[in-house]
Design an enzyme around this catalytic site. Structure first.
Site, PDB file in Angstrom:
ATOM      1  N   ARG A 189       0.853  -1.193  -0.123  1.00 40.30           N
ATOM      2  CA  ARG A 189      -0.070  -0.145  -0.056  1.00 40.30           C
ATOM      3  C   ARG A 189       1.097   0.923   0.186  1.00 40.30           C
ATOM      4  O   ARG A 189       2.062   1.507   0.621  1.00 40.30           O
ATOM      5  CB  ARG A 189      -1.012  -0.319   1.226  1.00 40.30           C
ATOM      6  CG  ARG A 189      -2.070  -1.012   1.192  1.00 40.30           C
ATOM      7  CD  ARG A 189      -2.680  -0.977   2.259  1.00 40.30           C
ATOM      8  NE  ARG A 189      -1.977  -0.534   3.540  1.00 40.30           N
ATOM      9  CZ  ARG A 189      -2.200  -1.070   4.572  1.00 40.30           C
ATOM     10  NH1 ARG A 189      -2.310  -1.735   5.096  1.00 40.30           N
ATOM     11  NH2 ARG A 189      -1.501  -0.005   5.825  1.00 40.30           N
ATOM     12  N   ASN A 219      -6.181 -19.198  16.666  1.00 45.25           N
ATOM     13  CA  ASN A 219      -8.192 -19.528  16.332  1.00 45.25           C
ATOM     14  C   ASN A 219      -8.171 -21.147  15.269  1.00 45.25           C
ATOM     15  O   ASN A 219      -8.503 -21.969  15.659  1.00 45.25           O
ATOM     16  CB  ASN A 219      -8.504 -18.459  15.934  1.00 45.25           C
ATOM     17  CG  ASN A 219      -8.701 -16.721  16.546  1.00 45.25           C
ATOM     18  OD1 ASN A 219      -8.230 -16.038  15.820  1.00 45.25           O
ATOM     19  ND2 ASN A 219      -9.879 -16.988  17.431  1.00 45.25           N
ATOM     20  N   TYR A 220      -7.090 -20.459  14.401  1.00 45.20           N
ATOM     21  CA  TYR A 220      -6.718 -21.749  13.311  1.00 45.20           C
ATOM     22  C   TYR A 220      -6.028 -23.101  14.543  1.00 45.20           C
ATOM     23  O   TYR A 220      -6.759 -24.309  13.905  1.00 45.20           O
ATOM     24  CB  TYR A 220      -5.600 -21.608  12.632  1.00 45.20           C
ATOM     25  CG  TYR A 220      -5.710 -20.137  11.697  1.00 45.20           C
ATOM     26  CD1 TYR A 220      -7.099 -20.060  10.839  1.00 45.20           C
ATOM     27  CD2 TYR A 220      -4.878 -19.734  11.516  1.00 45.20           C
ATOM     28  CE1 TYR A 220      -7.280 -18.994  10.334  1.00 45.20           C
ATOM     29  CE2 TYR A 220      -5.296 -18.427  10.261  1.00 45.20           C
ATOM     30  CZ  TYR A 220      -6.297 -18.365   9.885  1.00 45.20           C
ATOM     31  OH  TYR A 220      -6.171 -17.539   9.750  1.00 45.20           O
ATOM     32  N   LEU A 225       1.673   0.853  -4.374  1.00 46.85           N
ATOM     33  CA  LEU A 225       0.964   0.725  -5.470  1.00 46.85           C
ATOM     34  C   LEU A 225      -0.523   0.577  -4.080  1.00 46.85           C
ATOM     35  O   LEU A 225      -0.910  -0.069  -3.782  1.00 46.85           O
ATOM     36  CB  LEU A 225       0.577  -0.178  -6.522  1.00 46.85           C
ATOM     37  CG  LEU A 225      -0.255   0.435  -7.271  1.00 46.85           C
ATOM     38  CD1 LEU A 225      -0.513   1.924  -8.255  1.00 46.85           C
ATOM     39  CD2 LEU A 225       0.362  -0.577  -8.460  1.00 46.85           C
ATOM     40  N   LEU A 237      -3.663  -0.696  -5.451  1.00 45.87           N
ATOM     41  CA  LEU A 237      -4.442  -1.215  -6.056  1.00 45.87           C
ATOM     42  C   LEU A 237      -5.935  -1.314  -6.120  1.00 45.87           C
ATOM     43  O   LEU A 237      -6.174  -1.496  -7.262  1.00 45.87           O
ATOM     44  CB  LEU A 237      -4.411  -2.959  -5.309  1.00 45.87           C
ATOM     45  CG  LEU A 237      -3.138  -3.531  -4.771  1.00 45.87           C
ATOM     46  CD1 LEU A 237      -2.952  -5.047  -4.279  1.00 45.87           C
ATOM     47  CD2 LEU A 237      -1.900  -3.530  -6.349  1.00 45.87           C
ATOM     48  N   LYS A 238      -6.379   0.258  -5.745  1.00 47.27           N
ATOM     49  CA  LYS A 238      -7.614  -0.021  -5.613  1.00 47.27           C
ATOM     50  C   LYS A 238      -7.958   1.767  -6.946  1.00 47.27           C
ATOM     51  O   LYS A 238      -8.956   1.363  -6.989  1.00 47.27           O
ATOM     52  CB  LYS A 238      -8.531   0.581  -4.606  1.00 47.27           C
ATOM     53  CG  LYS A 238      -8.592  -0.064  -3.681  1.00 47.27           C
ATOM     54  CD  LYS A 238      -9.583   0.232  -2.655  1.00 47.27           C
ATOM     55  CE  LYS A 238      -9.626  -1.422  -1.376  1.00 47.27           C
ATOM     56  NZ  LYS A 238     -10.524  -1.161  -0.034  1.00 47.27           N
ATOM     57  N   HIS A 278      -6.529 -15.577  13.642  1.00 47.80           N
ATOM     58  CA  HIS A 278      -5.119 -15.801  13.718  1.00 47.80           C
ATOM     59  C   HIS A 278      -5.152 -17.209  14.376  1.00 47.80           C
ATOM     60  O   HIS A 278      -5.926 -17.899  14.350  1.00 47.80           O
ATOM     61  CB  HIS A 278      -5.108 -14.883  14.838  1.00 47.80           C
ATOM     62  CG  HIS A 278      -5.360 -13.727  14.272  1.00 47.80           C
ATOM     63  ND1 HIS A 278      -3.912 -12.642  13.309  1.00 47.80           N
ATOM     64  CD2 HIS A 278      -5.764 -11.971  14.399  1.00 47.80           C
ATOM     65  CE1 HIS A 278      -4.647 -11.486  12.531  1.00 47.80           C
ATOM     66  NE2 HIS A 278      -5.361 -11.240  13.653  1.00 47.80           N
ATOM     67  N   ASP A 279      -3.905 -17.044  14.482  1.00 48.71           N
ATOM     68  CA  ASP A 279      -2.879 -18.833  14.863  1.00 48.71           C
ATOM     69  C   ASP A 279      -3.702 -19.597  15.806  1.00 48.71           C
ATOM     70  O   ASP A 279      -3.701 -20.762  15.804  1.00 48.71           O
ATOM     71  CB  ASP A 279      -1.637 -18.028  15.136  1.00 48.71           C
ATOM     72  CG  ASP A 279      -1.047 -19.327  14.608  1.00 48.71           C
ATOM     73  OD1 ASP A 279      -1.028 -20.402  15.599  1.00 48.71           O
ATOM     74  OD2 ASP A 279       0.638 -19.516  13.770  1.00 48.71           O
ATOM     75  N   ASP A 323       0.204 -20.654  11.138  1.00 53.18           N
ATOM     76  CA  ASP A 323       1.443 -19.438  10.128  1.00 53.18           C
ATOM     77  C   ASP A 323       2.237 -19.323   9.178  1.00 53.18           C
ATOM     78  O   ASP A 323       2.212 -19.050   8.173  1.00 53.18           O
ATOM     79  CB  ASP A 323       1.545 -18.478  10.911  1.00 53.18           C
ATOM     80  CG  ASP A 323       0.716 -17.247  11.195  1.00 53.18           C
ATOM     81  OD1 ASP A 323      -0.770 -17.525  10.970  1.00 53.18           O
ATOM     82  OD2 ASP A 323       0.899 -16.132  11.658  1.00 53.18           O
TER      83      ASP A 323
END
Length: 369
Positions: A37, A139-140, A69, A71-72, A136-137, A166
């Site tokens: 971004r 949660n996984y 950049l 991207l939108k 996040h990690d 991750d």
């Protein structure tokens, strides 16, 4: 000539999973171009700081290039065309559908670059009821059953000290499949799409638990099984001075040595009779001597035991220093240096430079149209 010399990688990822994956590719010789971004990716703002950015960003993005950049923006894809047309690999970790909305999905890009290997890393994969969920990690690990196998002293799961999902579930499978896809492209001259789900890739770590449950109908319980705290042969024991001994004498030959060293009574050595009684007895014996005393007693013995050390001690261990694990540095534009960290790429296949700089934001925008 490094293994991935001549390979161009576009990296749209942020934070840890994607950047770690592309770091491994960069270390093996690939040209990795981060697409950030205009204000830079989030990791640049983390603490602690090093050379105007975060130390974590510097370590994860050593040797890469950076273009900034939006991207939108209406002309974003046009500006990216020189890179999109020449890229060998693209890595992204947005939620499913984001790259498509930006006009940068796989189907659109394969029309302009048929050999592109396109790798998406997400928590739950590109399809399925959970695919759009933010997580996040932790949660996984909770969602796959892994967290339930790690119980603390009060029975509640312990927050893991490592970001297993991750890195082991995201970064490493991504690299593995990218390399497989490059090998396949050598024969077919065609690229492909790779869907990496971090949760999917956690299940191989629990093959023993899945096998046990599916064959016996008895699913593993935290603190009760061989590798989750139920055996005296795979435990962490407190010493007299408040340190901890990691004991893993699983096989009988190691267990026999261990029992001799700690002088466990003969009646308790057959832990198949009453594993918990043996465990309590071992804990009591270990608690009677200091860590130094146990190290002296265990020296030269094949007992699969060592002390639980902190990170600082590990980084100064003569074994790891002797193997040269921490000799590489990442540098800033101002010339500061920081330990680069370790990556699982063999020295013979890796960039040999001792010091490599991380990119300042947008310093390679001349690569854009």
């Amino acid at each position: 000539m490094l293994p991935l010399s001549g390979i161009r990688v576009l990296d749209f990822s942020t934070l840890l999973p994607g950047p770690m994956a592309t770091l491994l590719l960069a270390e093996a010789g690939a040209q990795v171009i981060k697409v950030e971004r205009p204000d830079g990716e989030d990791m640049r703002r983390y603490e602690p700081r090093f050379g105007g950015t975060s130390a974590s960003f510097a370590m994860l993005n050593r040797g890469k290039r950076s273009v900034a950049l939006d991207l939108k923006a209406p002309n974003a894809k046009t500006r990216l065309l020189p890179l999109l047309e020449t890229a060998d690999v693209l890595v992204e970790q947005f939620r499913p559908g984001v790259m498509e909305r930006l006009g940068l999905g796989y189907k659109a890009l394969r029309e302009i670059n048929a050999g592109l290997i396109y790798c998406s890393i997400t928590g739950y994969g590109q399809h399925g009821p959970k695919s759009p969920i933010a997580a996040h990690d932790l949660n996984y690990q909770a969602d796959t059953g892994m967290l339930a196998l790690a119980a603390g002293s009060y029975g509640a799961p312990v927050v893991p000290p490592a970001l297993v999902a991750d890195i082991a579930g995201g970064s490493y499978p991504a690299v593995m499949n990218i390399l497989l896809a490059l090998r396949q492209r050598d024969r077919t001259h065609k690229g492909c799409y790779i869907d990496i789900s971090m949760t999917d890739c956690l299940f191989p770590f629990m093959l023993w638990a899945m096998g046990t449950g599916n064959t016996t109908g008895k699913w593993p319980r935290p603190g009760q099984e061989m590798l989750s705290g139920g055996s005296p042969r795979y435990q962490v024991y407190r010493t007299a001075d408040g340190q901890f001994l990691a004991a893993a004498p699983l096989e009988d030959r190691f267990w026999s040595v261990f029992c001799e060293v700690i002088e466990l009574p003969a009646r308790l050595r057959d832990d198949s009779k009453d594993a918990q009684a043996t465990r309590r007895a071992v804990a009591e014996l270990i608690s009677q001597r200091s860590a130094v005393e146990w190290l002296k007693r265990l020296e030269g013995k094949d007992a699969c035991c060592n002390l639980v050390r902190n990170v600082s001690d590990a980084l100064n261990d003569s074994h790891y220093l002797g193997r040269g694990l921490f000799t590489r540095k990442v540098t800033s534009a101002a010339g500061g240096t920081l330990m680069a960290g370790c990556v699982p790429v063999a020295d013979t296949l890796r960039d040999s430079r001792a010091e490599v700089r991380y990119p300042t934001l947008g310093e390679d925008n001349d690569l854009l149209a």
